[in-house]
Design a protein around this motif. Structure first.
Motif, PDB file in Angstrom:
ATOM      1  N   SER B  82       0.858  -1.189   0.000  1.00 50.65           N
ATOM      2  CA  SER B  82       0.000   0.000   0.000  1.00 50.65           C
ATOM      3  C   SER B  82       0.886   1.227   0.000  1.00 50.65           C
ATOM      4  O   SER B  82       2.105   1.134   0.153  1.00 50.65           O
ATOM      5  CB  SER B  82      -0.900   0.039   1.252  1.00 50.65           C
ATOM      6  N   SER B  83       0.279   2.382  -0.118  1.00 47.88           N
ATOM      7  CA  SER B  83       1.024   3.615   0.114  1.00 47.88           C
ATOM      8  C   SER B  83       1.120   3.811   1.634  1.00 47.88           C
ATOM      9  O   SER B  83       0.378   3.180   2.395  1.00 47.88           O
ATOM     10  CB  SER B  83       0.334   4.793  -0.549  1.00 47.88           C
ATOM     11  N   PRO B  84       2.035   4.682   2.083  1.00 52.92           N
ATOM     12  CA  PRO B  84       2.174   4.874   3.527  1.00 52.92           C
ATOM     13  C   PRO B  84       0.886   5.428   4.130  1.00 52.92           C
ATOM     14  O   PRO B  84       0.271   6.338   3.583  1.00 52.92           O
ATOM     15  CB  PRO B  84       3.304   5.907   3.641  1.00 52.92           C
ATOM     16  N   GLY B  85       0.453   4.853   5.253  1.00 53.34           N
ATOM     17  CA  GLY B  85      -0.705   5.388   5.962  1.00 53.34           C
ATOM     18  C   GLY B  85      -2.053   4.878   5.501  1.00 53.34           C
ATOM     19  O   GLY B  85      -3.089   5.326   5.996  1.00 53.34           O
ATOM     20  N   VAL B 188      -3.793  -2.635   0.362  1.00 54.34           N
ATOM     21  CA  VAL B 188      -4.690  -1.875   1.215  1.00 54.34           C
ATOM     22  C   VAL B 188      -4.730  -0.467   0.639  1.00 54.34           C
ATOM     23  O   VAL B 188      -3.699   0.173   0.475  1.00 54.34           O
ATOM     24  CB  VAL B 188      -4.197  -1.840   2.682  1.00 54.34           C
ATOM     25  N   TYR B 189      -5.939  -0.012   0.310  1.00 54.50           N
ATOM     26  CA  TYR B 189      -6.106   1.293  -0.327  1.00 54.50           C
ATOM     27  C   TYR B 189      -7.075   2.112   0.497  1.00 54.50           C
ATOM     28  O   TYR B 189      -8.167   1.652   0.794  1.00 54.50           O
ATOM     29  CB  TYR B 189      -6.653   1.105  -1.751  1.00 54.50           C
ATOM     30  N   ALA B 190      -6.702   3.326   0.895  1.00 46.57           N
ATOM     31  CA  ALA B 190      -7.585   4.164   1.713  1.00 46.57           C
ATOM     32  C   ALA B 190      -8.391   5.098   0.808  1.00 46.57           C
ATOM     33  O   ALA B 190      -7.858   5.667  -0.149  1.00 46.57           O
ATOM     34  CB  ALA B 190      -6.768   4.976   2.708  1.00 46.57           C
ATOM     35  N   ILE B 191      -9.663   5.270   1.138  1.00 50.53           N
ATOM     36  CA  ILE B 191     -10.507   6.126   0.281  1.00 50.53           C
ATOM     37  C   ILE B 191     -10.071   7.587   0.328  1.00 50.53           C
ATOM     38  O   ILE B 191     -10.465   8.391  -0.521  1.00 50.53           O
ATOM     39  CB  ILE B 191     -12.005   5.994   0.632  1.00 50.53           C
ATOM     40  N   THR B 192      -9.229   7.932   1.318  1.00 50.90           N
ATOM     41  CA  THR B 192      -8.687   9.285   1.371  1.00 50.90           C
ATOM     42  C   THR B 192      -7.689   9.522   0.235  1.00 50.90           C
ATOM     43  O   THR B 192      -7.265  10.657   0.006  1.00 50.90           O
ATOM     44  CB  THR B 192      -7.965   9.518   2.710  1.00 50.90           C
ATOM     45  N   GLU B 193      -7.303   8.463  -0.501  1.00 45.70           N
ATOM     46  CA  GLU B 193      -6.320   8.613  -1.568  1.00 45.70           C
ATOM     47  C   GLU B 193      -6.939   9.034  -2.891  1.00 45.70           C
ATOM     48  O   GLU B 193      -6.218   9.299  -3.862  1.00 45.70           O
ATOM     49  CB  GLU B 193      -5.566   7.290  -1.762  1.00 45.70           C
ATOM     50  N   GLY B 194      -8.251   9.074  -2.960  1.00 46.48           N
ATOM     51  CA  GLY B 194      -8.868   9.519  -4.208  1.00 46.48           C
ATOM     52  C   GLY B 194      -9.196   8.364  -5.133  1.00 46.48           C
ATOM     53  O   GLY B 194      -8.900   7.223  -4.863  1.00 46.48           O
ATOM     54  N   GLU B 195      -9.829   8.673  -6.263  1.00 40.28           N
ATOM     55  CA  GLU B 195     -10.311   7.623  -7.169  1.00 40.28           C
ATOM     56  C   GLU B 195      -9.335   7.272  -8.275  1.00 40.28           C
ATOM     57  O   GLU B 195      -9.461   6.230  -8.919  1.00 40.28           O
ATOM     58  CB  GLU B 195     -11.617   8.062  -7.863  1.00 40.28           C
ATOM     59  N   GLU B 196      -8.353   8.141  -8.551  1.00 38.08           N
ATOM     60  CA  GLU B 196      -7.581   8.000  -9.791  1.00 38.08           C
ATOM     61  C   GLU B 196      -6.274   7.226  -9.642  1.00 38.08           C
ATOM     62  O   GLU B 196      -5.580   6.981 -10.625  1.00 38.08           O
ATOM     63  CB  GLU B 196      -7.298   9.395 -10.370  1.00 38.08           C
ATOM     64  N   LYS B 197      -5.953   6.807  -8.416  1.00 38.78           N
ATOM     65  CA  LYS B 197      -4.658   6.156  -8.225  1.00 38.78           C
ATOM     66  C   LYS B 197      -4.442   4.896  -9.072  1.00 38.78           C
ATOM     67  O   LYS B 197      -3.320   4.634  -9.507  1.00 38.78           O
ATOM     68  CB  LYS B 197      -4.406   5.842  -6.757  1.00 38.78           C
TER      69      LYS B 197
END
Lengths: 120, 274
Positions: B82-85, B188-197
């Motif tokens: 995942s990305s950090p956090g 693991v992807y957090a919805i705070t990361e946006g839709e376009e990742k």
């Protein structure tokens, strides 16, 4: 990405394969899907080979485009700029990669020295 | 690649020479275009020599060794990225508790550039935890590779494990390039990361079979378009399974745990067969 550690891997491959002969050019294939920056790779190569027997050798990079084989419509298409892998013919995402993930040392140019005719 | 080694006693070997471990047969086949030993015919010039070695070969061999070790002990191995956090560790806290309650023997390889903070959070939950710090004084590796994971396995007893969770370094780019020998890769992807990742990091999103969409408890406070995210993910990876979760509230984790235990069962069957 981490082109420096990739260059260390390339160095190991080349050093084993050259059998103590001088290397002039190392030919690489880098697929479009690889997260490698060619200019950085070339620069890091100079760092990694500095003060080694491979100093002065250069990388020659062959960029391999992403080509898809579509399982939905059987077309073979290439991907231009985007890395969303969908068939250019029918738009299906059900594809197999024909090319684009290569990352290898294909060949190298070695200096061939004048021999004295002796066997090693 | 292919070379002949000539020894003082005159015997010759091909590239499968026993004390040169680095030479492995190339799976794509190789052309022998250089023989040394008879230099008498050479002049000066340049000779093109075929090499045909994949640069990730060393890593991939180590990954195959890891995978064989997992299979030999009936351990299911999962690479968690995942990305950090995004919440890998928070999810793992729940998951380790769940596994402990159900008697599934879990191990964790915890990868971080610096600190044992994540590994510390995961102690006392019934799992064996092996820490891999990739920091070496020069910034550290931004990902785990197969040789690193192999070293961590030395701190674990695979005989006493059913499941191994490898928590990779937080990074959406590099970990996707390195096969560590796991059976599954999960993000693991957090919805705070946006839709376009998924569109921005297609290699990572293509490399995983499951995406845990985390922090769903925050949905009311964000403009996150879940349908658009699912659509973007499907464009990049049509086969990826999406599981909506909240590590904070525990919502959705049952589905994630069900998926995990199915993998553990598959590994157990595999071990019984071998």
């Amino acid at each position: 990405m981490h082109e420096l550690s990739l260059c260390r891997s390339i160095y190991g491959i080349v050093d084993r394969a050259r059998d103590q002969r001088e290397v002039e050019v190392v030919y690489l294939q880098v697929g479009q899907l690889r997260q490698v920056v060619p200019e950085t790779l070339v620069y890091c190569w100079t760092l990694v080979t500095d003060a080694t027997p491979l100093a002065g050798s250069r990388l020659d990079i062959d960029h391999v485009p992403v080509v898809l084989d579509c399982r939905a419509c059987a077309a073979r298409t290439s991907v231009a700029h985007t890395l969303v892998l969908t068939c250019a013919e029918c738009g299906s995402g059900d594809i197999a990669l024909h090319s684009g993930e290569e990352f290898m040392v294909t060949s190298m140019d070695l200096t061939v020295l004048e021999a004295s005719g002796q066997e090693p | 690649m292919g070379r002949f080694h000539r020894h003082d006693d005159g015997t010759e070997h091909d590239h499968d020479h026993p004390h040169d471990r680095a030479h492995q047969p190339d799976p794509e086949g190789s052309a022998v275009s250089a023989e040394h030993g008879d230099l008498s015919a050479y002049g000066t010039g340049v000779e093109r020599v075929s090499v045909l070695e994949r640069i990730f070969d060393e890593n991939d061999r180590a990954a195959a060794t890891n995978r064989a070790a997992f299979d030999a002990h009936g351990v299911r191995a999962v690479n968690l990225m995942s990305s950090p956090g995004a919440g890998k560790t928070a999810v793992l806290v729940h998951t380790l508790r769940h596994l402990q309650e159900r008697g599934v023997r879990a191990g964790v390889v915890e990868g971080d550039i610096e600190t044992s903070l994540d590994a510390d959070r995961l102690t006392g939950l019934g799992a064996q935890v092996a820490l891999l710090n990739t920091g070496n004084g020069f910034g550290g590796e931004c990902h785990l590779d197969a040789p690193m994971v192999a070293r961590a396995l030395g701190d674990l007893d695979l005989d006493t494990l059913d499941l191994l969770l490898v928590e990779n370094v937080g990074n959406l780019v590099c970990p996707a390039e390195f096969d560590i020998g796991a059976h599954d890769s999960v993000m693991v992807y957090a919805i705070t990361e946006g839709e376009e990742k998924p569109l921005k990091y297609p290699v990572m999103f293509r490399s995983v079979g499951v995406v845990l969409v985390n922090k769903m408890d925050l949905l009311p406070y964000l403009d996150f378009d879940l349908a658009m995210f699912r659509d973007n993910l499907a464009r990049v990876n049509p086969q990826a399974r999406v599981i909506e979760v909240s590590a904070r509230t525990g919502a959705g984790l049952d589905e994630w745990h069900g998926w995990l235990t199915a993998g553990v069962a598959a590994a157990a069957v595999g071990e019984a067969v071998t």
